[in-house]
Scaffold this active site. Structure first.
Site, PDB file in Angstrom:
ATOM      1  N   HIS A   1      -9.422  -1.959  -8.335  1.00  0.00           N
ATOM      2  CA  HIS A   1      -9.155  -0.682  -7.676  1.00  0.00           C
ATOM      3  C   HIS A   1      -8.105   0.138  -8.434  1.00  0.00           C
ATOM      4  O   HIS A   1      -8.302   1.333  -8.656  1.00  0.00           O
ATOM      5  CB  HIS A   1      -8.697  -0.947  -6.236  1.00  0.00           C
ATOM      6  CG  HIS A   1      -8.481   0.290  -5.430  1.00  0.00           C
ATOM      7  ND1 HIS A   1      -9.518   1.053  -4.945  1.00  0.00           N
ATOM      8  CD2 HIS A   1      -7.347   0.914  -5.020  1.00  0.00           C
ATOM      9  CE1 HIS A   1      -9.036   2.086  -4.266  1.00  0.00           C
ATOM     10  NE2 HIS A   1      -7.724   2.022  -4.298  1.00  0.00           N
TER      11      HIS A   1
ATOM     12  N   ASP B   1       0.840  -1.205   0.000  1.00  0.00           N
ATOM     13  CA  ASP B   1       0.000   0.000   0.000  1.00  0.00           C
ATOM     14  C   ASP B   1       0.873   1.252   0.000  1.00  0.00           C
ATOM     15  O   ASP B   1       1.562   1.539   0.976  1.00  0.00           O
ATOM     16  CB  ASP B   1      -0.900  -0.005   1.240  1.00  0.00           C
ATOM     17  CG  ASP B   1      -2.014   1.028   1.163  1.00  0.00           C
ATOM     18  OD1 ASP B   1      -1.942   1.911   0.299  1.00  0.00           O
ATOM     19  OD2 ASP B   1      -2.952   0.943   1.975  1.00  0.00           O
TER      20      ASP B   1
END
Length: 610
Positions: free
Chosen positions: A522, A427
């Site tokens: 995403h 991330d």
């Protein structure tokens, strides 16, 4: 100093290595001024410079070339990247850049005032000239400026050249970004440079230097740094040293006007606190805000320099190292309204719209002031937060707070690797670094207008409390989780790619003709190609508050730092909603706030506001 801009007889055929919407990063690209065609005959045009002087293509020496660009200062990606890369190429050229003048013509003259355009260009080079005001030319200019960026698409692929056929960048409409048309074209070798006739000349640059790559007056003599759009911060840990030990022994603090929250490496622990002032009348609200900011600003400097133990005998941090403690302060939009300063509230500080994944609790949203504390040790963070809040307990009350954490440098096999979140996903890939040309235009705000000048050089942070439905998430097979995000679990590489930092190939299809990266993945929906260049500095931290009513209270403390949330976070989130982001089934946005973070200077925070 280069020759001053004056009316020119020739328009330049081209310009260099620009990373257009969704293009490669500067560090990945090969940058050069590619004068592959003869300079084109200039068309008649009569404008006025931002200094009030007439400008046009007449009465100039034949040995001058104009690198002409059409853009607008509120453009979130293409325009600032173009200016930064022009500056980079000319800087590398040195004396060979003398024949070139750079002129930007505003395509949004109604909003690009002379002051706005001058201030914006000064952030790249004060020698760059700007033209704005009322003007009449065709909707697309009669000449073409070609931008080129070269990079191998993979170690086995041929070199490709990404081109933008015309430098026109339309004004924004309804806060949407518009970029020049794009095409892929195979090339076998770089063209020779018209300025010197060589394939490898001084106008070439392979990658971005670690030092700051631009600053007014730097290329041709001294000059102010304008609070440093690039600057240091990315290389604070020598490679030969143990990163964990260095971070533990180090002290933090602002660097060139940037607050500690923007610096790298990112701390392992943070605590974000929003407070409301104990006041109702505008004059009282204003006075309390000034007082709290002054107290926190002064004490933050003391904490950065000496640590809490030196300030408060018997502090919990007695005997602990500095742990890179950093304090960042912000102001909420509601504070300005309550203080009777609504006219000083910058447009980027507007409230966020509603999003599909929102399940917002008003008690976890908003706030007059933000306190953001980060360090390598959780006790250092906790003690600093307690101390700072204790100093203002009579003036302010806590509205909400959320502690967050990442993996520590001491436990990481590679302390420089992108951390993972509680879903097990890497991330924070593709974040702008302070050493990159895109960092300043994308992260630092430009506010030359007197009413909002207190935020010039600052940044805006969106804070989101995102609860993860971890039981549901881990019920998915690993392959299904990868398809929801669009990245491999093992190394964070985009599906179909080889490495984490590979550009996602959104056109790739599998043997059945299905997209390798699903339509609702995403990373596909959040990509610059889908959001027309929207970017931001994303700093995500995990939070874990145990269980409440049988539900896991854990997820992501997400902070997004940008020059304008409307062109960054909001643009991305709206595209995620439009595309039906597959991740929305596994997250709930429960808290939200936007804060203005003024430049971290020697004066009290936001002193110019009052």
């Amino acid at each position: 100093m280069r020759h001053p801009i004056r009316p020119l007889a020739v328009a330049a055929a081209v310009l260099l290595a620009v990373t257009a919407c969704g293009g490669p990063d500067l560090a990945e690209a090969e940058h050069y001024l590619d004068l592959s065609d003869q300079p084109m005959a200039a068309s008649d045009i009569e404008l006025a410079t931002v200094d009030g002087e007439p400008w046009g293509f007449t009465d100039v020496a034949d040995d001058r070339l104009t690198l002409l660009f059409f853009g607008y200062t509120s453009c979130p990606d293409v325009c600032p990247m173009t200016m930064a890369e022009i500056n980079l190429a000319l800087d590398q050229a040195g004396a060979d850049a003398d024949p070139f003048d750079v002129v930007m013509v505003s395509s949004d003259p109604e909003r690009d005032t002379d002051e706005q355009l001058r201030s914006w260009l000064d952030r790249f080079d004060p020698d760059f000239q700007g033209c704005a005001g009322t003007w009449t030319t065709p909707s697309r200019p009669p000449w073409t400026t070609v931008f080129r960026s070269r990079r191998p698409r993979s170690p086995r692929a041929s070199t490709w050249s990404r081109t933008a056929a015309a430098s026109w960048c339309s004004p924004p409409a309804a806060r949407r970004r518009a970029c020049s048309t794009r095409a892929w074209a195979r090339t076998t070798s770089p063209r020779s440079c018209r300025c010197c006739g060589r394939n490898s000349c001084e106008l070439r640059n392979r990658g971005v230097p670690a030092r700051p790559v631009h600053g007014p007056g730097r290329r041709r003599g001294g000059g102010p740094d304008h609070r440093g759009l690039l600057g240091a911060g990315a290389a604070r840990v020598p490679e030969e040293e143990d990163p964990a030990r260095i971070l533990t022994l180090s002290r933090s603090g602002p660097e060139e006007g940037r607050p500690p929250a923007l610096l790298t490496p990112t701390p392992a622990h943070v605590h974000v606190v929003a407070v409301d002032l104990r006041a109702e009348e505008p004059a009282e609200v204003s006075a309390r805000a000034r007082e709290v900011l002054a107290v926190w600003g002064e004490r933050a400097r003391d904490l950065h320099e000496g640590g809490l133990a030196a300030l408060a005998p018997g502090a919990p941090t007695e005997g602990l190292r500095p742990a890179s403690l950093g304090v960042t302060l912000g102001l909420g939009g509601a504070l300005l309204d309550r203080a009777g300063l609504g006219d000083r509230r910058p447009a980027p500080l507007e409230d966020l719209p509603d999003f599909a994944a929102d399940r917002l609790d008003p008690a976890l949203c908003g706030g007059d002031l933000m306190l953001h504390v980060g360090a390598e040790d959780p006790l250092v963070v906790s003690a600093a937060v307690e101390h700072l809040l204790g100093l203002v307990r009579e003036e302010a009350t806590v509205r909400w707070s959320l502690p967050g954490f990442q993996r520590a440098a001491a436990t990481a096999e590679d302390a420089s690797a992108t951390p993972r979140n509680l879903m097990g996903q890497v991330d924070g890939t593709v974040n702008p670094a302070p050493s990159e040309a895109r960092f300043g235009p994308q992260v630092l705000a430009a506010h030359p207008e007197p009413a909002t000048a207190w935020m010039d050089g600052g940044t805006y942070v969106v804070v989101r409390r995102v609860r993860m439905l971890l039981d549901d998430w881990f019920d998915l097979a690993p392959g299904e989780r990868e398809r929801v995000i669009g990245r491999r679990l093992s190394d964070g590489a985009p599906l179909g790619g080889d490495r984490e930092d590979d550009l996602p190939d959104l056109a790739a299809r599998d043997a059945d003709g299905s997209p390798v990266i699903p339509d609702d993945a995403h990373i596909r929906l959040a990509s610059p190609e889908r959001t027309l260049g929207a970017r931001m500095l994303r700093r995500g931290f995990n939070y874990d508050l145990g269980w409440k009513d049988g539900h896991r209270e854990a997820g992501l403390l997400f902070t997004a730092w940008q020059a304008d949330p409307r062109a960054g976070f909001t643009a991305v989130q709206e595209e995620l909603d439009r595309g039906g982001d597959a991740l929305n089934a596994f997250v709930r946005h429960e808290g939200s706030a936007v804060f203005a973070v003024p430049p971290a200077l020697d004066t009290p925070p936001a002193a110019a506001l009052w």
